[in-house]
Write a protein that holds these residues in place. Structure first.
Motif, PDB file in Angstrom:
ATOM      1  N   VAL A 189       0.920  -1.232  -0.029  1.00 32.54           N
ATOM      2  CA  VAL A 189       0.032  -0.027   0.216  1.00 32.54           C
ATOM      3  C   VAL A 189       0.823   1.313   0.061  1.00 32.54           C
ATOM      4  O   VAL A 189       2.129   1.407   0.603  1.00 32.54           O
ATOM      5  CB  VAL A 189      -0.941  -0.031   1.192  1.00 32.54           C
ATOM      6  N   TYR A 235      -5.086   2.277   6.324  1.00 34.83           N
ATOM      7  CA  TYR A 235      -4.337   1.935   5.031  1.00 34.83           C
ATOM      8  C   TYR A 235      -3.908   0.266   4.908  1.00 34.83           C
ATOM      9  O   TYR A 235      -4.145   0.008   3.781  1.00 34.83           O
ATOM     10  CB  TYR A 235      -3.521   2.665   4.458  1.00 34.83           C
ATOM     11  N   LEU A 247      -3.792  -3.236   4.757  1.00 34.68           N
ATOM     12  CA  LEU A 247      -4.910  -4.229   4.138  1.00 34.68           C
ATOM     13  C   LEU A 247      -5.371  -5.275   5.056  1.00 34.68           C
ATOM     14  O   LEU A 247      -6.602  -5.365   5.250  1.00 34.68           O
ATOM     15  CB  LEU A 247      -4.701  -4.894   2.872  1.00 34.68           C
ATOM     16  N   LYS A 268      -9.546  -5.171   4.245  1.00 37.68           N
ATOM     17  CA  LYS A 268      -9.799  -5.477   3.064  1.00 37.68           C
ATOM     18  C   LYS A 268      -9.016  -6.696   2.136  1.00 37.68           C
ATOM     19  O   LYS A 268      -9.605  -7.083   1.031  1.00 37.68           O
ATOM     20  CB  LYS A 268      -8.976  -4.102   2.027  1.00 37.68           C
ATOM     21  N   LYS A 269      -7.934  -7.410   2.799  1.00 33.84           N
ATOM     22  CA  LYS A 269      -7.457  -8.313   2.338  1.00 33.84           C
ATOM     23  C   LYS A 269      -6.702  -8.921   3.219  1.00 33.84           C
ATOM     24  O   LYS A 269      -6.098  -8.332   4.260  1.00 33.84           O
ATOM     25  CB  LYS A 269      -6.400  -7.736   1.079  1.00 33.84           C
ATOM     26  N   CYS A 308      -2.993 -10.055   4.512  1.00 36.97           N
ATOM     27  CA  CYS A 308      -2.010  -9.500   4.174  1.00 36.97           C
ATOM     28  C   CYS A 308      -0.706  -9.725   5.131  1.00 36.97           C
ATOM     29  O   CYS A 308      -1.318  -9.177   6.412  1.00 36.97           O
ATOM     30  CB  CYS A 308      -1.467  -8.168   3.559  1.00 36.97           C
TER      31      CYS A 308
END
Lengths: 426, 566
Positions: A118, A152, A154, A159-160, A162
């Motif tokens: 990111v 931010y 993830l 969001k994911k 990681c």
């Protein structure tokens, strides 16, 4: 019972000085800093006026001393939430945000940045560069330990899945299940060194900040020049990516609206002019100023030196200056000393903006129970007690939280606050 | 016992381990024959700075009975203190250890692993070579006296005395004149945004007089001040009576010697001393404070007054900071007394650095005071009429008449500053004020430990800032000079060998701290270790090689460099 531990709010130059002096006597100091690093605003400058000493070289040893002091407990990413009690017996609740990286285990090797997928704007660099979701704001940050931005990251924002940074860390220093904490401490006195902010350039549309890309704030210009900054010290324009050829520095932006002179802008504007002449000797540099405010024994000489370097000083009321133009070229409309309208073209404009109270001053004032003055800064108690006393015994002021001042003034005030604490608590 | 050196290489996780061949380093270092057979052990560890790593090191030092320790790891900036503390835990003298930086100097900057390894080996050998020539250094403890001498009883000296005096700390307050209070007591009012009224100053004076821990010496001067932080011997003399001397000891000295006003006679165009009714601001303050009136020499009230700022600013080379504000104050005095009076203030720049200053300016302007920015100015007299002739910024020449002219002369260092500086061994800067230890980070200290400077003796400033300085000295002294606690002076200091010293005294002229004195009888220079900071100036300048810096001796450096470039 009298508690001799001390809370210092803000790890800028004033907070650091106060903490180190107090800790040297064996007193326990809680140093609370809302950012992930110490050093406040001073570490953003390449050099300091008027002796042009390297700013980070000057302040880094002090930051390091804070980290190595056994008597200072540094709480980064932390804010004060609640204060109860009185002098000698305050109970303070501190909210400490998760850093996700251990200050003890991390050695600052920086192996975790690259694998992070990111990228986001780096606010410390005035958004002139990007950082990863796991980051230190700039090279040389102290403590040299990154933090993770949970908005931010993830994994943290869900969001994911990681785990890139955790895998890259050879020291097991990253803990993604780190949680925000509430810490309760007991102290006998509080020093408020919460610093200042700069007025928003958006409040002055006549200078075209935000409309024309090559209009900068002074602090942006400072970071562009800085060797640890977003361009590693290369001064290139936001639009065009070439070095500027004609630069206009406009002083006193926001002074009238704020109702006071910020006392340091003349000097830092001269410093910027000096920087630019040094790196871009062929560039034209114009300085639009009103009355020079350069109090003190060293400053006028610096003004003279910068003048001799070939900077054009133009006396012009700031309220009559306008900047127009387009993406690449800018036109400055102003009135000269004879009150005649004139125009001057430039490809870079730098705005020297007024200082204002730190954005958290109002909330701090409420929870500490100390007054603000009508300009918004914390109110001192005048000549009877001095500039470091607040309306509440046991709570003292240091640095720009009390009003605009230079580094020397901030240091003196921090030492004065320590003097008061020592007399009250000993 | 012969030397037993232990060498420990830190992997720093992958930071060093991946970039240099640690195995090769250990093999070569173990076989390093110079000095022969002194290397008892060479080992690696994954992270020496960690708690576990520190415990490991402490164990190793004890177990192997090490006399010297070499660590190859990171920058001394990061962990020199960490490893020195490990030494202290085990009774190994911390000056018999050496940290070699193979991370920033090798691993992080050399992409080629073999090359990085070679350089690391060379550096470690240099470290080993140096460490055997290092000497154990012992921290000393000195008794200290908590009492303080304050020179000058103006507002800064008074505030400093009040900040410092206490149950366990006596303050000696010395004043040249016959009364305490300084120039502030001559003012009618202080600026409205600095407080309510001058009674506060009188209260502070009274508090000093009544404080049993403050001893006041008026009409006295410091004749001698010898010693160092924690232990100064002071001799005072009475100005009028040579035989009335006082001697006492203090731990620290605060110079609060104040300011003088620039003499406007030096610039004839202002007419001061020649033209009637041209006054300095301080003269107006004094007459207003004494008589409550501001009158012309004729005894009549003035109908028009010109106030001229920046007198002597160019000549002195700096802006005195306070003049704009006090000129507004004088304009307000005049307006209060004589509402119809015509007042014009002539200025070059309005310097309003305090957060409340601009409002005071606007208030003054709104009371009907006219402000003119000038380029050049002169006071002229024709017959009985006085004129101000001035050139405006646009180049236009104009003139106005005024019955009274008040000048704001620059603030300059007090008379005798140079003598005080010599007495205390501190420096003056290029403007003649006392020079601070560091312009930004240490403004109330000087290059001499234990000697502090406050108020206008350091820099032109207003009353609140002078008081803040005084309180800051409180912060410095109350944290550094604690009653009953010992002082620990610098360990890495210089030494002058009696046998080699030729008595040329070059070292005395280069020492910034006044740490060297000359023994006339033996014709040698001697370093006072309590004052020396180990800067090495004397070492570099000594023509006979008699001066050397502990922990940085020529032999140590030579042996280190020899291996480094082998």
């Amino acid at each position: 019972m009298n508690n001799s531990d001390i809370l210092v709010i803000g790890a800028g130059v004033a907070g650091i000085e106060a903490s180190l002096l107090l800790a040297s006597t064996g007193k326990k100091v809680y140093l609370v800093e809302k950012a992930s690093l110490t050093g406040g605003n001073v570490i953003k400058y390449e050099d300091v006026f008027s002796n042009m000493e390297c700013s980070t070289c000057m302040i880094a040893p002090k930051q390091q001393e804070v980290l190595q002091s056994e008597n200072i407990e540094l709480l980064t990413l932390s804010t004060v939430e609640k204060v109860q009690g009185e002098i000698g017996d305050f109970t303070v609740t501190i909210k400490k945000k998760a850093r996700y990286v251990s200050l003890i285990d991390c050695i600052g090797c920086g192996m975790c940045y690259e694998p992070c997928p990111v990228s986001l704007k780096n606010e410390f660099e005035q958004n002139l560069s990007e950082k990863k979701a796991i980051y230190v704001p700039c090279p040389g940050s102290l403590p040299n330990v990154p933090a993770i931005d949970p908005e931010y990251c993830l994994q943290l924002n869900g969001k994911k899945t990681c785990n890139a940074c955790v895998e890259a860390c050879a020291f097991g220093a990253i803990n993604l299940s780190d949680k925000d904490e509430k810490i309760e401490i007991k102290v006998g006195a509080i020093i408020v060194a919460s610093g200042f902010d700069i007025v928003e350039p958006a409040g002055f549309p006549q200078f075209g900040y935000g409309k024309y890309p090559n209009v900068y704030t002074a602090i942006e210009a400072e970071r562009l020049y800085a060797s640890n900054g977003p361009t590693e010290g290369e001064i290139t324009l936001r639009k065009g990516n070439t070095p500027p050829q004609a630069i206009a520095i406009i002083q006193c932006v926001g002074r009238e609206q704020q109702g006071y002179c910020s006392s340091v802008c003349c000097m830092y504007s001269l410093k910027l002019a000096h920087y630019l002449k040094h790196k871009l000797p062929d560039a034209k540099i114009y300085n639009f100023h009103s009355d020079w405010c350069m109090p003190g024994k060293y400053n006028q000489k610096f003004h003279q030196d910068v003048k001799e370097e070939g900077v054009d000083f133009i006396y012009s009321p700031v309220d009559k200056i306008k900047v127009e133009g387009n993406d690449k070229s800018l036109l400055i409309e102003y009135y000269n000393g004879k009150d005649e309208k004139e125009k001057l073209s430039a490809d870079m404009v730098i705005l020297s903006l007024a200082m204002m109270q730190g954005k958290d001053t109002a909330s701090l004032s409420k929870l500490l129970g100390i007054e603000q003055d009508k300009r918004g800064f914390f109110m001192n108690q005048g000549i009877q007690l001095g500039s470091v006393d607040t309306s509440k015994p046991g709570i003292f002021l240091a640095g720009c939280a009390e009003g605009p001042k230079d580094i020397q003034g901030s240091i003196t005030q921090a030492e004065a606050a320590v003097g008061k604490v020592m007399s009250y608590l000993s | 016992m012969s030397d037993r050196i232990g060498v420990y290489v830190c992997e720093c996780g992958p930071n060093i381990a991946d970039k240099v061949d640690i195995k090769k380093i250990l093999t070569e270092i173990s076989a390093f024959n110079e000095p022969p057979e002194k290397i008892i052990i060479a080992k690696k560890h994954k992270l020496l700075c960690s708690k576990e790593g520190q415990d490991f090191l402490a164990d190793e030092i004890i177990k192997n009975e090490l006399t010297h320790l070499v660590i190859a790891a990171c920058s001394p900036r990061d962990h020199d203190i960490t490893f020195m503390n490990v030494c202290k835990r085990t009774d190994l003298n911390p000056y018999l250890y050496k940290l070699v930086n193979i991370r920033e100097h090798c691993a992080w900057i050399i992409p080629d692993k073999d090359e990085a390894t070679e350089k690391a080996i060379q550096y470690i050998r240099a470290g080993i070579s140096r460490v055997t020539y290092q000497d154990p250094l012992i921290e000393k403890e000195l008794d200290s006296i908590p009492d303080v001498l304050v020179i000058g009883a103006g507002i800064a000296g008074i505030e400093a005395s009040l900040s410092l005096a206490g149950e366990n700390r006596k303050v000696y307050l010395v004043e040249r004149t016959s009364s305490i209070g300084g120039k502030v007591t001559k003012f009618e009012k202080i600026l409205p945004h600095q407080g309510t009224n001058l009674d506060i100053i009188q209260e502070k004076i009274k508090a000093v007089q009544e404080n049993e821990n403050i001893e006041i010496f008026t009409e006295s001067e410091v004749e001698k001040a010898i010693g160092f932080f924690g232990n100064f011997e002071i001799t005072l003399k009475n100005i009028h009576n040579d035989e009335q001397n006082n001697e006492f000891k203090v731990g620290a000295i605060v110079a609060a010697t104040g300011f003088n006003l620039f003499n406007p006679e030096k610039i004839p165009r202002y007419g001061y001393g020649k033209i009637e009714d041209v006054y300095t601001s301080l003269e107006i303050e004094e007459s207003n404070s004494k008589t409550g009136k501001i009158l012309l020499k004729s005894g009549k009230p003035p109908k028009s007054v010109a106030l001229i700022h920046c007198v002597g600013r160019e000549e002195r080379g700096y802006c005195s900071r306070v003049c704009c504000n006090y000129m507004f104050k004088i304009a307000q005095y005049l307006k209060e007394k004589m509402p119809d009076i015509k007042i014009t203030e002539f200025y070059k720049d309005l310097c309003l650095p305090n957060k409340a200053d601009q409002e005071f300016f606007v208030d003054t302007k709104n009371k009907g005071v006219n402000f003119i920015r000038f380029k050049d100015i002169a006071v002229k007299q024709k017959d009985k009429e006085k004129f101000i002739e001035y050139t405006k910024m646009d180049g236009k020449k104009e003139k106005i008449s005024a019955e009274m002219i008040i000048l704001a002369p620059a603030i300059e260092p007090a008379e005798g500053s140079k003598e005080i500086a010599e007495l205390l061994n501190i420096s003056l800067d290029e403007t003649g004020f006392f020079q601070e230890a560091h312009q930004k980070l240490n403004p109330v200290a000087t290059s001499i430990d234990g000697v502090f400077i406050v108020g206008t003796a350091q820099n032109p400033k207003n009353i609140p800032d002078s008081m803040m300085d005084a309180q800051a000295v409180g912060g410095k002294i109350l944290t550094q000079l604690i009653p009953g606690e010992k002082l620990i002076p610098e360990v890495i200091v210089s030494e002058i060998s009696e046998a080699f010293c030729t008595g040329c005294q070059t070292c005395l002229s280069v020492c910034s701290y006044g740490a060297i004195y000359f023994d006339e009888d033996r014709n040698i220079s001697i370093v006072n270790e309590a004052i020396c900071r180990g800067c090495g100036n004397c070492v570099a300048s000594c023509p006979s090689g008699a001066a050397h810096a502990k922990h940085f001796t020529s032999t140590q450096i030579y042996q280190e460099v020899l291996e480094a470039i082998r």
